[in-house]
Write a protein that holds these residues in place. Structure first.
Motif, PDB file in Angstrom:
ATOM      1  N   MET A  60       0.846  -1.208   0.000  1.00 36.03           N
ATOM      2  CA  MET A  60       0.000   0.000   0.000  1.00 36.03           C
ATOM      3  C   MET A  60       0.880   1.257   0.000  1.00 36.03           C
ATOM      4  SD  MET A  60      -3.330  -0.662   0.160  1.00 36.03           S
ATOM      5  CE  MET A  60      -4.295   0.452   1.165  1.00 36.03           C
ATOM      6  N   LYS A  61       0.338   2.319  -0.576  1.00 38.83           N
ATOM      7  CA  LYS A  61       1.073   3.578  -0.674  1.00 38.83           C
ATOM      8  C   LYS A  61       0.783   4.423   0.577  1.00 38.83           C
ATOM      9  CE  LYS A  61       1.208   7.222  -4.050  1.00 38.83           C
ATOM     10  NZ  LYS A  61       0.321   7.777  -5.045  1.00 38.83           N
ATOM     11  N   THR A  62       1.825   5.095   1.101  1.00 39.19           N
ATOM     12  CA  THR A  62       1.633   5.998   2.237  1.00 39.19           C
ATOM     13  C   THR A  62       1.113   7.338   1.719  1.00 39.19           C
ATOM     14  OG1 THR A  62       3.399   4.945   3.481  1.00 39.19           O
ATOM     15  CG2 THR A  62       2.791   7.167   4.159  1.00 39.19           C
ATOM     16  N   ILE A  63       0.017   7.820   2.303  1.00 42.92           N
ATOM     17  CA  ILE A  63      -0.561   9.100   1.865  1.00 42.92           C
ATOM     18  C   ILE A  63      -0.269  10.220   2.863  1.00 42.92           C
ATOM     19  CG2 ILE A  63      -2.837   8.664   2.917  1.00 42.92           C
ATOM     20  CD1 ILE A  63      -4.046  10.096   0.435  1.00 42.92           C
ATOM     21  N   LEU A  64      -0.087   9.820   4.136  1.00 41.65           N
ATOM     22  CA  LEU A  64       0.089  10.803   5.211  1.00 41.65           C
ATOM     23  C   LEU A  64       1.160  10.283   6.156  1.00 41.65           C
ATOM     24  CD1 LEU A  64      -0.891  13.266   6.903  1.00 41.65           C
ATOM     25  CD2 LEU A  64      -2.713  11.830   7.785  1.00 41.65           C
ATOM     26  N   GLU A  65       2.099  11.162   6.488  1.00 37.03           N
ATOM     27  CA  GLU A  65       3.237  10.720   7.293  1.00 37.03           C
ATOM     28  C   GLU A  65       3.700  11.858   8.199  1.00 37.03           C
ATOM     29  OE1 GLU A  65       7.523   8.577   6.349  1.00 37.03           O
ATOM     30  OE2 GLU A  65       6.314   9.343   4.703  1.00 37.03           O
ATOM     31  N   THR A  66       4.068  11.522   9.429  1.00 33.54           N
ATOM     32  CA  THR A  66       4.687  12.538  10.283  1.00 33.54           C
ATOM     33  C   THR A  66       6.107  12.089  10.617  1.00 33.54           C
ATOM     34  OG1 THR A  66       4.109  11.612  12.445  1.00 33.54           O
ATOM     35  CG2 THR A  66       2.445  12.990  11.364  1.00 33.54           C
ATOM     36  N   SER A  67       6.975  13.075  10.779  1.00 27.33           N
ATOM     37  CA  SER A  67       8.364  12.784  11.115  1.00 27.33           C
ATOM     38  C   SER A  67       8.773  13.626  12.322  1.00 27.33           C
ATOM     39  CB  SER A  67       9.244  13.113   9.903  1.00 27.33           C
ATOM     40  OG  SER A  67      10.594  13.089  10.256  1.00 27.33           O
ATOM     41  N   ILE A 101       2.340  16.636  21.944  1.00 31.33           N
ATOM     42  CA  ILE A 101       2.843  15.676  20.956  1.00 31.33           C
ATOM     43  C   ILE A 101       4.345  15.606  21.157  1.00 31.33           C
ATOM     44  CG2 ILE A 101       3.148  15.193  18.484  1.00 31.33           C
ATOM     45  CD1 ILE A 101       0.290  14.848  19.426  1.00 31.33           C
ATOM     46  N   ASP A 102       4.845  14.396  21.401  1.00 33.47           N
ATOM     47  CA  ASP A 102       6.219  14.246  21.874  1.00 33.47           C
ATOM     48  C   ASP A 102       7.016  13.338  20.934  1.00 33.47           C
ATOM     49  OD1 ASP A 102       8.324  14.616  23.574  1.00 33.47           O
ATOM     50  OD2 ASP A 102       7.673  13.126  25.048  1.00 33.47           O
ATOM     51  N   HIS A 103       7.608  13.936  19.893  1.00 28.06           N
ATOM     52  CA  HIS A 103       8.442  13.193  18.934  1.00 28.06           C
ATOM     53  C   HIS A 103       7.686  12.003  18.335  1.00 28.06           C
ATOM     54  CE1 HIS A 103      11.947  15.610  20.006  1.00 28.06           C
ATOM     55  NE2 HIS A 103      11.527  15.498  21.254  1.00 28.06           N
ATOM     56  N   THR A 104       6.612  12.324  17.617  1.00 28.28           N
ATOM     57  CA  THR A 104       5.719  11.290  17.096  1.00 28.28           C
ATOM     58  C   THR A 104       5.952  11.034  15.612  1.00 28.28           C
ATOM     59  OG1 THR A 104       4.023  11.748  18.740  1.00 28.28           O
ATOM     60  CG2 THR A 104       3.269  10.763  16.710  1.00 28.28           C
ATOM     61  N   ASP A 105       6.081   9.742  15.284  1.00 27.80           N
ATOM     62  CA  ASP A 105       6.174   9.309  13.886  1.00 27.80           C
ATOM     63  C   ASP A 105       5.001   8.389  13.601  1.00 27.80           C
ATOM     64  OD1 ASP A 105       8.803  10.408  13.226  1.00 27.80           O
ATOM     65  OD2 ASP A 105       9.580   8.926  14.640  1.00 27.80           O
ATOM     66  N   LEU A 106       4.306   8.653  12.505  1.00 25.78           N
ATOM     67  CA  LEU A 106       3.281   7.690  12.093  1.00 25.78           C
ATOM     68  C   LEU A 106       3.089   7.745  10.590  1.00 25.78           C
ATOM     69  CD1 LEU A 106       0.355   9.363  11.575  1.00 25.78           C
ATOM     70  CD2 LEU A 106       0.363   9.394  14.031  1.00 25.78           C
ATOM     71  N   GLN A 107       2.517   6.679  10.067  1.00 23.21           N
ATOM     72  CA  GLN A 107       2.245   6.577   8.624  1.00 23.21           C
ATOM     73  C   GLN A 107       0.819   6.085   8.426  1.00 23.21           C
ATOM     74  OE1 GLN A 107       5.351   3.911   7.210  1.00 23.21           O
ATOM     75  NE2 GLN A 107       6.521   5.650   6.452  1.00 23.21           N
ATOM     76  N   ILE A 108       0.127   6.705   7.476  1.00 26.02           N
ATOM     77  CA  ILE A 108      -1.248   6.311   7.155  1.00 26.02           C
ATOM     78  C   ILE A 108      -1.269   5.843   5.699  1.00 26.02           C
ATOM     79  CG2 ILE A 108      -3.659   7.072   6.986  1.00 26.02           C
ATOM     80  CD1 ILE A 108      -2.711   7.399   9.846  1.00 26.02           C
ATOM     81  N   GLU A 109      -1.860   4.675   5.485  1.00 28.20           N
ATOM     82  CA  GLU A 109      -1.918   4.126   4.119  1.00 28.20           C
ATOM     83  C   GLU A 109      -3.082   4.714   3.341  1.00 28.20           C
ATOM     84  OE1 GLU A 109      -2.224  -0.082   4.533  1.00 28.20           O
ATOM     85  OE2 GLU A 109      -0.141  -0.336   5.142  1.00 28.20           O
ATOM     86  N   GLU A 110      -2.851   4.916   2.061  1.00 26.03           N
ATOM     87  CA  GLU A 110      -3.881   5.450   1.177  1.00 26.03           C
ATOM     88  C   GLU A 110      -5.075   4.478   1.116  1.00 26.03           C
ATOM     89  OE1 GLU A 110      -3.863   7.773  -3.039  1.00 26.03           O
ATOM     90  OE2 GLU A 110      -2.573   6.023  -2.888  1.00 26.03           O
ATOM     91  N   GLY A 111      -6.286   5.039   1.205  1.00 22.40           N
ATOM     92  CA  GLY A 111      -7.498   4.221   1.087  1.00 22.40           C
ATOM     93  C   GLY A 111      -7.881   3.463   2.341  1.00 22.40           C
ATOM     94  N   SER A 112      -7.161   3.712   3.443  1.00 19.56           N
ATOM     95  CA  SER A 112      -7.442   2.968   4.676  1.00 19.56           C
ATOM     96  C   SER A 112      -8.298   3.789   5.640  1.00 19.56           C
ATOM     97  CB  SER A 112      -6.127   2.591   5.369  1.00 19.56           C
ATOM     98  OG  SER A 112      -5.466   3.775   5.807  1.00 19.56           O
ATOM     99  N   PHE A 113      -8.857   3.102   6.628  1.00 18.25           N
ATOM    100  CA  PHE A 113      -9.580   3.745   7.733  1.00 18.25           C
ATOM    101  C   PHE A 113      -8.744   3.502   8.980  1.00 18.25           C
ATOM    102  CE2 PHE A 113     -13.686   3.163  10.532  1.00 18.25           C
ATOM    103  CZ  PHE A 113     -13.273   4.188  11.355  1.00 18.25           C
TER     104      PHE A 113
END
Length: 223
Positions: free
Chosen positions: A1-8, A24-36
């Motif tokens: 799946m492609k990543t659409i949203l990402e924090t660094s 928010i304390d040094h947060t990394d996350l990735q959200i996949e395109e088309g996902s809930f």
């Protein structure tokens, strides 16, 4: 799946000294395109702050947010506002409908603000999907909470955003209406190929998501 949203390495602190709050304390996350994706955490865990930064409504102290590969906080304020209007649909707990506009006008408002032409067929399809076709000329004050939230969902979907960010969208609804609204939202997102990120403290709703991210004290503790 492609990543659409990402924090660094995202950081947002409030106050100082003994009153310092690490929202928010040094947060990394990735959200996949088309996902809930459901973002879950107790009150005060930082999840609403995180959502506001994902949507470019609030700037971090440091770190980056990428949407479709674009570093959104490198945009000038005006460009960021345009980017938000075109790429992100917001659904809030308090509906945020304009009291003097009817259902149809509320739904197409963001498209008009962006100077674009309304695709009436597409918007009418969404309105049928949420079961509000007989309420197009009604004002928000004449609608139930569940109906108002359906209008807010349609408004978020109408401008064909890449991502929909929902902040406790069922917080003001009873449990039966809550499940109705969530299944409508989930169905619409999958039908129109959008990506949904939802803040919730409700485990039942979180279980309906494809992915769950748990936040505690501004940090992702489980994804």
């Amino acid at each position: 799946m492609k990543t659409i949203l990402e924090t660094s390495d995202l950081v947002k602190y409030y106050g100082s000294g003994e009153n310092l709050v690490k929202a928010i304390d040094h947060t990394d996350l990735q959200i996949e395109e088309g996902s809930f994706t459901a973002i879950v955490g107790r009150s005060g865990s930082g999840k609403s702050t995180l959502l506001h930064m994902l949507g470019g409504l609030d700037r971090p102290d440091s770190g980056k947010v990428f949407i479709q590969g674009k570093d959104i906080f490198r945009l000038k304020e005006n460009d960021l506002a345009v980017f938000r209007r075109r790429k992100i649909g917001f659904i809030f707990q308090s509906y945020n409908l304009i009291p003097s506009l009817n259902v149809w006008e509320n739904i197409v408002l963001p498209i008009g603000l962006d100077g674009r032409k309304v695709d009436e067929e597409y918007v009418s399809g969404i309105i049928r999907r949420i079961g509000m076709e007989d309420k197009l000329h009604s004002l928000p004050s004449t609608l139930s909470g569940g109906q108002q939230q359906r209008v807010a969902i349609a408004r978020a979907l109408a401008s064909r955003p890449a991502i929909i960010l929902a902040d406790e969208p069922t917080g003001n609804l009873d449990s039966k209406t809550e499940l109705e609204v969530i299944s409508i939202l989930k169905g619409c997102v999958s039908e129109y190929g959008q990506t949904l990120v939802m803040i919730t403290h409700d485990e039942t709703i979180a279980q309906m998501a494809d992915h769950m991210i748990v936040i505690e004290d501004g940090k992702v503790v489980r994804a």
